[in-house]
Design an enzyme around this catalytic site. Structure first.
Site, PDB file in Angstrom:
ATOM      1  N   HIS A  55     -27.600  97.451   3.789  1.00  0.00           N
ATOM      2  CA  HIS A  55     -27.267  98.064   2.513  1.00  0.00           C
ATOM      3  C   HIS A  55     -28.431  98.990   2.148  1.00  0.00           C
ATOM      4  O   HIS A  55     -29.340  99.181   2.924  1.00  0.00           O
ATOM      5  CB  HIS A  55     -27.087  96.987   1.441  1.00  0.00           C
ATOM      6  CG  HIS A  55     -26.067  95.940   1.799  1.00  0.00           C
ATOM      7  ND1 HIS A  55     -24.720  96.175   1.735  1.00  0.00           N
ATOM      8  CD2 HIS A  55     -26.206  94.659   2.228  1.00  0.00           C
ATOM      9  CE1 HIS A  55     -24.068  95.079   2.105  1.00  0.00           C
ATOM     10  NE2 HIS A  55     -24.943  94.142   2.414  1.00  0.00           N
ATOM     11  N   CYS A  97     -21.945  94.877   6.798  1.00  0.00           N
ATOM     12  CA  CYS A  97     -21.918  93.487   6.326  1.00  0.00           C
ATOM     13  C   CYS A  97     -20.528  92.861   6.514  1.00  0.00           C
ATOM     14  O   CYS A  97     -20.097  92.697   7.656  1.00  0.00           O
ATOM     15  CB  CYS A  97     -22.387  93.454   4.869  1.00  0.00           C
ATOM     16  SG  CYS A  97     -22.972  91.839   4.341  1.00  0.00           S
TER      17      CYS A  97
END
Lengths: 490, 252
Positions: free
Chosen positions: B201, B105
């Protein structure tokens, strides 16, 4: 008489009736949607009709329990309370609750309102209701796919409280540096701060203070200068007696202080409260006199000490006496699903909702601390993890919880729910011996629950820790097995 | 090849662990550590924060997770500083010398050339992986699967940035569920040498143990030569991987 409001209230009532007749459960938000369509100003009008004013309770954790505590204390003190008791806390849920507790003419069946508000909905709710008090309990990292980032919520709250009239008083947890940042621009006399006072260092109980910030806590940064905060004492997540070494910003001195906190396992806690007598708002009717009194709270865990302290601050702000607070809290029972005890097949089940990293950490701290903390968890425990909208669709947050606390101890740990397999892996990587982990496959909760309960000896206590929708599901199964009541009948 | 792994050491740098640790990304550190320790390896983890120096050539594996906007801005500024050691150059030289990196990310974006927000100044990256990122119109939130040549990765994406892979890097895989890099070209993540980046994630590594072991193998090879990791009992990990993959298909 306001014909438009009456039409909206009629619409809400008809929707509630239809939901009951078709047995679609509690029907908590749909009537609000109908009322809002028929009169977009309905929430503002109903809020304004509360003669004694309203309290809006916000915070990531404990808002249902805290609102419930305030409502109970007010009720026992003889005040007539309007309250969104079911915990339906978005704008429409609040409207539905107020509508259900008002006459068709728009007159509330109470003189004070206690309104729990969802974090994202709080700005809209306080803007409509214009409450006399807003209680800000804490801001923790929640399931972030639902709300966006924490800073974003703090920014929106800051903007919302800035628009309120001068006769709205903020009741703020001084131990939360983010909340102090939210209200920093307001005049001091419009804020009542509550907070904890550290015990003597020699007597520090490991269950009361933390050595380091938990992994679930966001980096605690100064809202004034951005520097890293330090703590004279750290109690829970990022809550504590904080200060900024860089710019001198520090926790404001609390007006309502908790001291001598004693935790009694998974059953109860006690503390003593001191009102310093300094809190007085521009509104001359609000004076909290100096007082000091003990509180016994029939709920466990340090997080409930914060909730009780917050509720006490709110009750005192409403003008209640210490005696009314003490007796109001003495007979308090937990809000739906937060901490419940039910019996099934000769075993006692303690059900405790877990909904985010900080809440989960605090429940684990309470359970492990319930016995001999060095021996670890001895009680069989089931963790039920779902990933529906109300749970948070992203289960990443399980990796922010300090499950390592469960690696000690012998208790069997069962996992279940849609994301039970993720939970089982989390336990394994927390250092729990694989032989202690019983991983039930998703989709078979009834069988898993029965297996879990029956694996414990008769007469034993077991713990069940579900996420929100898992709690509804587990409770439904327990109701079906004759162990608990429907929540809207409570 | 060493006869036994016991006693071999692995050095992990947790880049900006205090600032960039959102969405449970530290689960990746936990997975790397546990799976190394279960093989008898000695693991050291050094968290390197704002204003701190990174020892050149020391670490075998760098981990860089995601953060909130405020933290990511502070971290980008720190990476651009030259007065306390050039961390970007240190990591770039390490990757060229066979060190391993996993970036997720915000960390992925900062391993690229830049991230361009809707408003506010562009955040410079350290340009190790040839990707560029810019704020997009939508937020991509949901379970996601990236099919790579070595196996599937399952996780949860939550980003509004659009990331595009340049010629100097390869897409890590094809996104089969979710938006991947940008929701347009079907690519998921990117890699350059042993530096990997993606938006997953979950945490990513615990339920993708094959990838954890790939990273460990590559990281150990840097100083210890080729190693073969003994297999572990991965029943729970495989069950989590499979149930998460089913969930991804069911919720897409």
């Amino acid at each position: 008489m306001d014909p438009r409001l009456t039409l909206a209230l009629l619409g809400a009532r008809a929707t509630t009736l239809a939901a009951r007749l078709t047995r679609r459960g509690g029907g908590t938000a749909a009537p609000g949607l109908v009322a809002e369509r028929l009169d977009p100003a309905a929430l503002r009008k109903l809020g304004a009709a509360l003669a004694g004013g309203a309290l809006v309770v916000g915070g990531t954790n404990g808002k249902t329990t805290t609102a419930h505590m305030v409502a109970t204390i007010l009720d026992k003190a003889g005040r007539r309370v309007v309250h969104n008791r079911s915990g339906s806390n978005l704008v429409r849920g609040v409207l539905a609750a107020l509508a259900a507790q008002s006459s068709l003419g728009g007159v509330p069946r109470g003189d004070v309102g206690v309104i729990e508000a969802d974090e994202a909905a709080l700005p809209a709710i306080v803007t409509a209701i214009r409450p006399r008090f807003i209680l800000l309990n804490n801001l923790f990292r929640d399931q972030l796919d639902r709300y966006g980032e924490l800073d974003h919520i703090a920014t929106r709250w800051r903007a919302a409280v800035a628009t309120l009239d001068a006769d709205t008083t903020l009741i703020v947890n001084a131990d939360d540096p983010m909340l102090v940042g939210v209200t920093a621009a307001l005049p001091r006399e419009r804020i009542i701060y509550f907070g904890m006072a550290a015990a003597e260092p020699a007597a520090v109980d490991r269950r009361l203070t933390l050595d380091v910030l938990p992994h679930a806590a966001d980096a605690a940064t100064c809202s004034r200068c951005g520097g890293r905060l330090a703590y004279r004492a750290l109690y829970l997540s990022h809550l504590g007696d904080w200060f900024c070494p860089a710019c001198g910003n520090a926790r404001p001195a609390p007006d309502i202080v908790a001291r001598d906190i004693r935790l009694d396992g998974v059953k109860a806690l006690s503390l003593s409260v001191e009102a310093t007598g300094d809190a007085s708002a521009v509104n001359s009717s609000l004076v909290i006199r100096h007082s000091s009194f003990p509180l016994h709270v029939p709920l466990p865990g340090l997080y409930n000490a914060y909730n009780a302290l917050a509720a006490t601050a709110a009750a005192l702000a409403f003008g209640l006496s210490p005696g009314e607070v003490t007796s109001g809290l003495a007979g308090f029972t937990a809000a739906f699903g937060r901490i419940e005890r039910v019996a099934l097949e000769g075993r006692e089940i303690v059900l405790a909702l877990v909904k985010n990293p900080t809440g989960f950490n605090e429940v684990l701290r309470m359970l492990v601390g319930g016995g001999d903390a060095d021996a670890g968890l001895a009680t069989p425990t089931m963790l039920i993890i779902n990933d529906l909208d109300a749970d948070g669709r992203d289960v990443s947050w399980l990796w922010d919880v300090d499950f390592e606390i469960l690696a000690w101890g012998e208790a069997p740990l069962h996992t279940a729910g849609i994301r039970g397999p993720d939970m089982a892996v989390r336990l394994k990587y927390a250092g729990v011996a694989p032989g202690r982990i019983a991983a039930h496959p998703p989709g078979e909760l009834r069988a898993a629950l029965l297996d879990f309960v029956r694996a414990a000896p008769a007469g034993a206590t077991v713990y069940i820790l579900p996420t929100y929708t898992a709690m509804l599901e587990a409770r439904g199964i327990l109701v079906d097995l004759g162990a608990a009541r429907d929540f809207w009948q409570q | 090849m060493p006869a036994t792994l016991t006693g071999l050491d692995l050095r992990i740098a947790f880049l900006y662990g205090a600032e960039m640790n959102i969405y449970g990304d530290r689960g990746n550190i936990i997975a790397l550590t546990r799976r190394a320790e279960w093989r008898g390896l000695a693991v050291t983890i050094e968290q390197v924060g704002i204003g701190e120096r990174l020892t050149p050539g020391y670490h075998d594996l760098y981990f860089f997770g995601g953060g909130q906007d405020k933290e990511q801005i502070a971290v980008a500024a720190d990476l651009a500083r030259r007065d306390n050691g050039d961390k970007g150059a240190t990591i770039r030289e390490a990757i060229e010398a066979d060190a391993v990196a996993l970036t997720i990310c915000g960390g992925y974006q900062l391993f690229g050339h830049h991230y361009r927000p809707h408003n506010g100044p562009e955040l410079p990256g350290i340009g190790i992986i040839d990707v560029t990122s810019e704020a997009g119109p939508d937020r991509f939130i949901g379970n996601s699967i990236i099919a790579t040549p070595d196996g599937d990765l399952v996780g949860f994406e939550n980003h509004s940035a659009l990331t595009f892979v340049g010629p100097g890097a390869a897409p890590f895989g094809t996104v089969t569920v979710g938006a991947g890099n940008n929701g347009r070209d079907g690519t998921g993540g990117a890699r350059y040498r042993h530096a990997y980046g993606c938006y997953l994630h979950g945490s990513l590594l615990p339920k993708n143990p094959w990838f954890t072991d790939l990273l460990l193998t590559q990281a150990l090879a840097r100083r210890h030569g080729p190693v073969e990791l003994p297999p572990l009992a991965d029943d729970l990990e495989r069950a989590a991987h499979n149930s998460a993959a089913r969930r991804a298909w069911a919720t897409r």
